[in-house]
Design an enzyme around this catalytic site. Structure first.
Site, PDB file in Angstrom:
ATOM      1  N   GLY A 150       7.423 -26.599  16.551  1.00 37.80           N
ATOM      2  CA  GLY A 150       7.248 -26.068  17.900  1.00 37.80           C
ATOM      3  C   GLY A 150       6.086 -25.083  17.966  1.00 37.80           C
ATOM      4  N   CYS A 151       5.704 -24.734  19.187  1.00 37.69           N
ATOM      5  CA  CYS A 151       4.527 -23.891  19.377  1.00 37.69           C
ATOM      6  C   CYS A 151       4.792 -22.460  18.898  1.00 37.69           C
ATOM      7  CB  CYS A 151       4.103 -23.902  20.841  1.00 37.69           C
ATOM      8  SG  CYS A 151       5.415 -23.536  22.024  1.00 37.69           S
ATOM      9  N   TYR A 152       5.865 -21.845  19.372  1.00 31.73           N
ATOM     10  CA  TYR A 152       6.174 -20.483  18.923  1.00 31.73           C
ATOM     11  C   TYR A 152       6.410 -20.446  17.411  1.00 31.73           C
ATOM     12  CZ  TYR A 152       6.909 -18.754  23.769  1.00 31.73           C
ATOM     13  OH  TYR A 152       6.772 -18.358  25.075  1.00 31.73           O
TER      14      TYR A 152
END
Lengths: 341, 341, 341, 341
Positions: A150-152
């Site tokens: 995921g991005c985070y």
């Protein structure tokens, strides 16, 4: 080599289409979307006008996808939906890179706690969570199904994992504040994401139990051999793309900023997409948007005894589609940066 | 009652002009600026066209200001310059509200450590740092010179002070991340503040030793009777105005979110400019810009044992000029909200 | 083939650096800047971190540039300065592509009227203004010095020239309103270009005699064989990049929107960087930023008898550096789209 | 005097609520919304937290509204819906100020052509279209139902009407390009209005037959005694509020910019909300947002013989709710600027 994208109607799907159309070693041969089937890519994704080779969206027909001569599929579907496609495509012998959360979490109970029912739990043991700069390379031979991070999580794991492993920072009192551009929410047509609501607006959201927390903490534990609990505070910032993450973590006894940078340099020697800025500089989302880079920096605060670590990435590139292409490159033996610089 | 503004060429000066032109109980009688002397307000501050009563900037002549029939001056000067004006105006019997940092820090050594030489240290003992919702009311009678708080400090002191005093939170491991609109840097004509540099850009800056830290920690210590050291991480967000602050702080043993809100309600009963949002909601800069409010909320994280506290304010209003007008209102016996709603 | 950039400190210089670093057929071997000499590209242009091959800015020493083994130079200098460099480099046998206005206007009196003194007027007769989609191809053999068109002119000439030549529109009452992102002003450190001044702000500027008018009208006259006078209204819009131009022009007697599109299709058959949108759609700057495209559309208004023509481009790509690379590609026999898709 | 707002869920409704809550001569006693009935204003409109006097949305019950003791209603409903409410409220003796298009166009056929069926055509003859600076004052005595002008029409009629009446400009070849902030579309939850679609994006839309054209041309004809056909090109700009309009119109024979300004000064002597900027300056949306002003300027282009006229206003203030309050002030005998400065 022919590749396809399943479910390309969102922002990360659009970036993925653009990257694959320009990739020197693969041919984007199929792009599916239930809602857009029959439309041309150029009409839906203006960014690819003129380089779209006349491609049209096709329906997301599982049997047809499985029977095709494509070697690899990217799944840019919502979590839940991805598992079903992954199951069929893996069974048909396709390589699958999943951009959803469905195979990021190896622990089924944790997945259920954060996301609800899982539609292909039997695949979990063999799925590989691959963050290219951190994952031991055996996955390249073993994997049939890869979960892209995921991005985070990418913006937190890349800076933290080497430091925890090197014992430069403590495992406690870790606080990560992250500020994401609005595309992080996807192309959701909701009032909260209207221009007039988000422009000139910064705010926290999903405090305490954001879904990415599951993935962050599981990976921290797997990489470091013991549980790590962090405070993760996500925010929306008034920009389209980019994540700026600031991590406060107590320095281990005797640790210096030089040792911190040494741990980073050891971990990321030769990493094309990790840039270390000098201590005292700070990464800027505007400097990484459109690239597959993550920029890192850190300072030591002698008053508090903390390190303050800053990271910036493009949530749609290193945080999603760029990283998925990087994974494909490594998996298929292409140069790691092919189609990404 | 006639009032004046010394050094009104910046963004907070402009907001102050606008507030005072519309104030029901005072007349803005003088606006000074060395660089703008002779120009009309309307030509320099388009926001006040049509309500500017033909006012022109005059030179910042100290003797003339001291000899005038104005009762109160706001100083919207850079730190350093403010002290000199404060000295002369106080000596002339004027009330002075200083928006600079010159009288915010009572400890001279701390001031010098953060800002350099002080030009009127003899005034420090009698200057009052006034955050209206927190300062004991005796200042209204005693003060001749009032220091209005900084923008970041307001967003941290208002939520934290009552919680530290009530023993709801610990004094250690406090981490405050703040995201400010670009006007927080003032009207500085530097490359870093160009539109093309700041749009679509979020980044940390001045980590470890931002100047506002001196004021934040001194006030925390004064209000709570013991030193408090915090990690303060300021950031720039791509918006014109507004500060969103997120504070992570360990809950005191046994403390609950209900007790936290109870402490806030006790401290801010009747406070016109403090709004408590329900736990689970989060303040949004877009909702407070243009107002003198600060919005607060908090959640408890059972996994980490922390409270996560969120605050939003307009850095040019509650963080600067609005608060200065609020101080004037209280000092002069006007309704606290006069000219501010 | 080795190429260099003279004067790369601005926004178009930065985009040019990035394009040339990624170009498959040339090597960026020198980047000059008086103010930045000695600094690394990566420190000044964060967008190229990791792909910068360790390049440093060198001083803009004319003799050294002329004596080098580089075959082609791009001049990204202010007008006035460019002429001096062009003169020496052309004399040394180098190919020169000038992004400034110095050689865009063949009529010396017009140049002087808009820009002041010219420092190499003797080169004007042999300089070629090249808008690749419109210029007859002989320039590829004849040219030693090429002037790349301005941003606004490209957005007006590409849609208008084929229509005037085909007699689809009249030559009178042409009104062009253009809205440019703030990077169009370059990296000027002036109050007008601060974030807080330009965010949430749209306004006209330089009405009546914007400098690009000279180039627009000269080219319209050269292409169509008779003078054309237009009303050109430039504006600043709150975005970093992009130009949206809307042209109102009376239809020639009997002309239809079908004939208009036919004229465009005839002119731009096979043009990789001109996209025609269906009548009724309108180009959007967000869809072209980052590309070298110009998107066009038109409608006919039966009430007024006008065509309303809309165009969008990236001012730093098709309006500046992308077009300069396109010119190099054609000049040097590379594929027209090399390094641009 | 008690007033109410029917249908206050949109952006102009929110601004109207805020203005009326702060108005010195009226009490906002009812705010209706079908979708929001039962919710507090403060929960839906964060801008009014703390000044909302505990008001809640009530259902839009026609009979109850008609039977109330409120003297005046603002209708902030979609066109079509407004007519039905206007009919009942006027019949009940209430004053009605309608912000929709339902009573802006006196010619029924024109209304139907642009908007479809009309639900109270019998009221059209007695409805007054009131643009306060232009409408002869008799409406203050005669009116029972007032139509407040649209946002774009205000920005075109205010500059043009006095010039056409004074014969300073021709009636032909008028081209008006207008750039509106995204709030002009209302709070429509559609993909086109998402933050990620509109940020960094400028584009034309609804060319040829935007609905406001009907109102613009009818008013131009009514004020000047003969039909006027204009080219009206609306655009979306990446900002929340504000309209910047640029009008190109041929000067009448012999007309000068001095005569143009003289005509404006004659028409707008004493007008609190019309500001004339010197020729050569240009209005800026950022300077008028939050005010009820419209700023005007003009230049003459000797090359084309045109005047280029520029105007800026806040689409939600002078273009909607501010103007509606101005109308109420005049109608009810309050100072024209009450609650607006």
């Amino acid at each position: 080599m022919k590749v396809g994208i399943v479910g390309a109607s969102g922002y990360s799907g659009e970036v993925l289409v653009k990257l694959l159309l320009g990739h020197p070693h693969v041919t984007l041969a199929a792009v599916t979307s239930r809602s857009l089937a029959g439309k041309s890519l150029a009409s839906v994704m203006p960014a690819v006008r003129g380089i779209d080779r006349g491609l049209k969206f096709v329906d997301s027909d599982l049997a047809a996808l499985a029977a095709s001569d494509l070697a690899l599929y990217f799944l840019a579907l919502p979590h839940g939906a991805a598992a079903t496609y992954a199951k069929a495509l893996v069974a048909a012998g396709k390589r699958v890179i999943d951009l959803s959360a469905d195979f990021r979490i190896s622990d089924l109970a944790t997945y259920r706690n954060y996301y609800g029912e899982h539609h292909a739990p039997e695949l979990l043991p063999s799925a590989h969570f691959v963050l290219p700069e951190l994952s031991p390379p055996a996955w390249k031979q073993e994997a049939r199904l890869v979960a892209a991070p995921g991005c985070y999580p990418t913006s937190i794991l890349v800076p933290l994992v080497p430091l925890l492993k090197a014992g430069v920072v403590t495992r406690e009192h870790i606080v990560a504040n992250a500020y994401s551009g609005v595309s992080g929410a996807g192309r959701k047509v909701e009032e909260a994401y209207l221009y007039c609501e988000r422009a000139e607006s910064t705010k926290a959201y999903s405090l305490v139990k954001h879904r990415h927390l599951a993935e962050i903490e599981e990976q921290l534990a797997l990489h470091t051999g013991a549980p790590v609990v962090i405070q993760f505070n996500p925010h929306l910032a008034p920009m389209r793309r980019g994540i700026a993450t600031t991590i406060t973590v107590p320095a281990a006894p005797g640790a210096t900023v030089e040792r911190l940078y040494a741990a980073w340099r050891a971990a990321y020697a030769g990493a094309a997409f990790v840039q270390l800025l000098p201590s005292g500089e700070t990464p800027d989302t505007a400097h990484v948007v459109g690239t597959n880079r993550i920029d890192l920096a850190a300072v030591h605060d002698p008053r508090t005894g903390n390190f303050v670590i800053t990271a910036a990435e493009d949530n749609l590139m290193k945080g999603a589609s760029g990283q998925a292409v990087q994974i494909m490159n490594l998996w298929c033996g292409f140069p790691e940066t092919a189609g990404l610089v």
